[in-house]
Design a protein around this motif. Structure first.
Motif, mmCIF file in Angstrom:
data_model
loop_
_atom_site.group_PDB
_atom_site.id
_atom_site.type_symbol
_atom_site.label_atom_id
_atom_site.label_comp_id
_atom_site.label_asym_id
_atom_site.label_seq_id
_atom_site.Cartn_x
_atom_site.Cartn_y
_atom_site.Cartn_z
ATOM 1 N N ALA A 205 -4.735 3.004 16.952
ATOM 2 C CA ALA A 205 -3.763 2.204 17.691
ATOM 3 C C ALA A 205 -3.771 2.638 19.154
ATOM 4 C CB ALA A 205 -2.374 2.381 17.085
ATOM 5 N N PRO A 206 -3.398 1.761 20.085
ATOM 6 C CA PRO A 206 -3.454 2.099 21.512
ATOM 7 C C PRO A 206 -2.761 3.420 21.836
ATOM 8 C CG PRO A 206 -2.983 -0.225 21.240
ATOM 9 C CD PRO A 206 -2.948 0.369 19.864
ATOM 10 N N GLY A 207 -3.476 4.311 22.500
ATOM 11 C CA GLY A 207 -2.924 5.585 22.941
ATOM 12 C C GLY A 207 -2.964 6.692 21.909
ATOM 13 N N GLN A 235 -18.111 8.196 19.286
ATOM 14 C CA GLN A 235 -18.274 8.160 17.826
ATOM 15 C C GLN A 235 -17.250 7.191 17.217
ATOM 16 O OE1 GLN A 235 -18.442 11.477 19.384
ATOM 17 N NE2 GLN A 235 -20.635 10.985 19.351
ATOM 18 N N ARG A 236 -17.159 6.024 17.785
ATOM 19 C CA ARG A 236 -16.166 5.045 17.333
ATOM 20 C C ARG A 236 -16.326 4.708 15.849
ATOM 21 N NH1 ARG A 236 -11.517 3.671 20.086
ATOM 22 N NH2 ARG A 236 -10.821 1.550 19.579
ATOM 23 N N ALA A 237 -17.556 4.596 15.396
ATOM 24 C CA ALA A 237 -17.794 4.249 13.995
ATOM 25 C C ALA A 237 -17.265 5.323 13.057
ATOM 26 C CB ALA A 237 -19.284 4.040 13.745
ATOM 27 N N VAL A 238 -17.336 6.580 13.474
ATOM 28 C CA VAL A 238 -16.822 7.667 12.648
ATOM 29 C C VAL A 238 -15.308 7.577 12.553
ATOM 30 C CG1 VAL A 238 -16.683 10.169 12.360
ATOM 31 C CG2 VAL A 238 -18.781 9.133 13.267
ATOM 32 N N TRP A 239 -14.650 7.320 13.679
ATOM 33 C CA TRP A 239 -13.194 7.160 13.672
ATOM 34 C C TRP A 239 -12.783 5.973 12.799
ATOM 35 C CZ3 TRP A 239 -9.012 9.343 16.765
ATOM 36 C CH2 TRP A 239 -9.390 10.528 17.422
ATOM 37 N N ARG A 240 -13.489 4.871 12.925
ATOM 38 C CA ARG A 240 -13.152 3.690 12.128
ATOM 39 C C ARG A 240 -13.355 3.953 10.639
ATOM 40 N NH1 ARG A 240 -15.660 -1.816 13.949
ATOM 41 N NH2 ARG A 240 -14.094 -2.471 12.434
ATOM 42 N N GLU A 267 14.551 9.243 18.827
ATOM 43 C CA GLU A 267 15.188 9.821 17.644
ATOM 44 C C GLU A 267 14.239 10.753 16.894
ATOM 45 O OE1 GLU A 267 18.272 6.528 15.957
ATOM 46 O OE2 GLU A 267 16.146 6.029 15.789
ATOM 47 N N ASP A 268 13.010 10.302 16.672
ATOM 48 C CA ASP A 268 12.018 11.061 15.917
ATOM 49 C C ASP A 268 10.643 10.507 16.281
ATOM 50 O OD1 ASP A 268 10.245 12.084 13.985
ATOM 51 O OD2 ASP A 268 11.837 12.276 12.511
ATOM 52 N N PRO A 269 9.974 11.117 17.271
ATOM 53 C CA PRO A 269 8.695 10.572 17.738
ATOM 54 C C PRO A 269 7.659 10.407 16.629
ATOM 55 C CG PRO A 269 9.501 12.232 19.253
ATOM 56 C CD PRO A 269 10.400 12.292 18.058
ATOM 57 N N ALA A 270 7.585 11.385 15.735
ATOM 58 C CA ALA A 270 6.581 11.317 14.672
ATOM 59 C C ALA A 270 6.837 10.126 13.752
ATOM 60 C CB ALA A 270 6.577 12.616 13.876
ATOM 61 N N GLU A 271 8.089 9.956 13.346
ATOM 62 C CA GLU A 271 8.381 8.853 12.434
ATOM 63 C C GLU A 271 8.315 7.508 13.146
ATOM 64 O OE1 GLU A 271 8.740 7.760 8.515
ATOM 65 O OE2 GLU A 271 8.332 9.681 9.473
ATOM 66 N N HIS A 272 8.595 7.503 14.443
ATOM 67 C CA HIS A 272 8.440 6.271 15.217
ATOM 68 C C HIS A 272 6.982 5.798 15.163
ATOM 69 C CE1 HIS A 272 9.051 3.346 18.436
ATOM 70 N NE2 HIS A 272 7.994 3.859 19.042
ATOM 71 N N LEU A 273 6.038 6.720 15.393
ATOM 72 C CA LEU A 273 4.616 6.368 15.334
ATOM 73 C C LEU A 273 4.201 6.002 13.912
ATOM 74 C CD1 LEU A 273 2.941 8.984 17.698
ATOM 75 C CD2 LEU A 273 3.351 6.564 18.143
ATOM 76 N N ALA A 274 4.722 6.758 12.937
ATOM 77 C CA ALA A 274 4.381 6.453 11.548
ATOM 78 C C ALA A 274 4.877 5.061 11.160
ATOM 79 C CB ALA A 274 4.988 7.500 10.621
ATOM 80 N N ARG A 279 3.652 -0.446 9.633
ATOM 81 C CA ARG A 279 3.842 -1.898 9.734
ATOM 82 C C ARG A 279 2.545 -2.599 10.136
ATOM 83 N NH1 ARG A 279 8.761 0.063 11.803
ATOM 84 N NH2 ARG A 279 8.085 -0.173 13.974
ATOM 85 N N ALA A 280 1.778 -1.979 11.038
ATOM 86 C CA ALA A 280 0.505 -2.583 11.437
ATOM 87 C C ALA A 280 -0.475 -2.614 10.261
ATOM 88 C CB ALA A 280 -0.102 -1.798 12.603
ATOM 89 N N PHE A 281 -0.504 -1.534 9.500
ATOM 90 C CA PHE A 281 -1.390 -1.450 8.343
ATOM 91 C C PHE A 281 -0.991 -2.485 7.286
ATOM 92 C CE2 PHE A 281 -2.400 0.981 4.291
ATOM 93 C CZ PHE A 281 -3.756 0.709 4.323
#
Length: 324
Positions: A205-207, A235-240, A267-274, A279-281
């Motif tokens: 995801a961006p960033g 190594q974009r293919a490896v990340w994908r 409130e909670d940066p980790a859970e915000h990203l999760a 939702r994107a997944f």
């Protein structure tokens, strides 16, 4: 690299970096082949094992893994009536931990013992390493240890079948980094059901790649972040290949559960990203016409919520593998 990321983004970059440390860690050199659920697991040489019975249900294995080039451990919760001499097998539930935790975390920080007590299922809780990412590390393109995916799927999984009466019906669930691992392992075709709780299910995801770099540096001192998947551009293919979002098509036919909190960044940066990743997944799965059970809730990146989500997902996981 971490210093440049922080300088460019200031306080916000630091917050995001810390969040990704938690997301990927707390609380594979090439793309995989086509998914085929009817092909047996390819087996590496069976490792040497020492076992210790902790109580009536808990058994701890110490394993000398060639894939890791090291000794590692796994904790089992055995069902009532289990015996290695039995003429039957039992369905299996794998539980994967986050990278700041260990193979003991599910039993020490949740009520998984009580939850599974009356279910005829073998619960497998392997060590996944600190910043292990449930991946065979790229290591500059040369591969080699640690090869976490190879250890789990080609050494441990067959070992459980040959020595501990584990059957072929399997579910896998994990939190944080373990949520990513659950989906990656399910995409390999050896699990009939998979659940991610606050999982790192969209690492491109961006960033996020930049924050992953900083997060690995801060969360696992001494670990070169490029060893895991290489550079996210070069190594974009490896990340994908290690991004559940990009591997979503290969989850067709797996019973899926995705859950995470919807905390704000402050409130909670980790859970915000999760939450954003989850939702994107889920949206990507929807685009592909793949059914997924979701639960997005007000909550934080902690074991109290992961315990609740395992309990919520448990009936779905058990139905998928024929356990009661």
């Amino acid at each position: 690299m971490a210093a440049r990321v922080l300088a460019a983004g200031g306080v916000l970059a630091l917050v995001v970096a810390v969040a990704v440390v938690l997301l990927l860690n707390n609380g594979g050199r090439q793309e995989r082949g086509p998914l085929n659920r009817d092909v047996p697991v390819e087996r590496d040489a069976e490792p040497a094992v020492t076992e210790r019975r902790l109580d009536a249900r808990r058994m701890e294995l110490t394993i000398e893994s060639a894939a890791l080039g090291a000794t590692t451990r796994v904790r089992l919760l055995l069902p009532k009536g289990w015996s290695r001499e039995a003429d039957r097998t039992w369905p299996v539930l794998w539980l994967l931990h986050g990278g700041f935790d260990s193979y003991t975390s599910w039993t020490s920080r949740t009520d998984v013992d009580d939850l599974t007590e009356d279910t005829g299922v073998i619960v497998v809780m392997p060590d996944g390493g600190r910043c292990g990412s449930y991946s065979d590390w790229w290591n500059g393109g040369s591969g080699g240890p640690p090869r976490w995916a190879t250890y789990h799927l080609k050494e441990l999984l067959p070992l459980l079948e040959t020595r501990y009466r584990a059957g072929g019906r399997r579910a896998v669930a994990g939190y944080s980094m373990g949520g990513q691992g659950a989906m990656l392992y399910a995409a390999e075709g050896h699990f009939q059901a998979a659940a991610s709780f606050s999982g790192a299910v969209h690492i491109l995801a961006p960033g996020v790649p930049q924050a992953v770099m900083a997060g690995t540096t801060f969360g696992c001192p001494g670990t070169d972040w490029k060893r895991v998947w290489g550079d996210p551009d070069e190594q974009r293919a490896v990340w994908r290949a290690h991004n559940p979002y990009d591997q979503a098509e290969r989850l067709r036919g797996v019973r899926l559960v995705v859950a995470s909190g919807t905390a704000e960044l402050w409130e909670d940066p980790a859970e915000h990203l999760a939450g954003k990743a989850g939702r994107a997944f889920a949206a990507r799965l929807g685009e592909l016409g793949i059914e997924v059970e979701t639960h997005f809730y007000r909550g934080r990146h902690d074991h109290a919520h992961w315990q609740k989500e395992l309990r919520r997902a448990y009936p779905t996981l058990m139905r998928a593998i024929g356990a009661r």
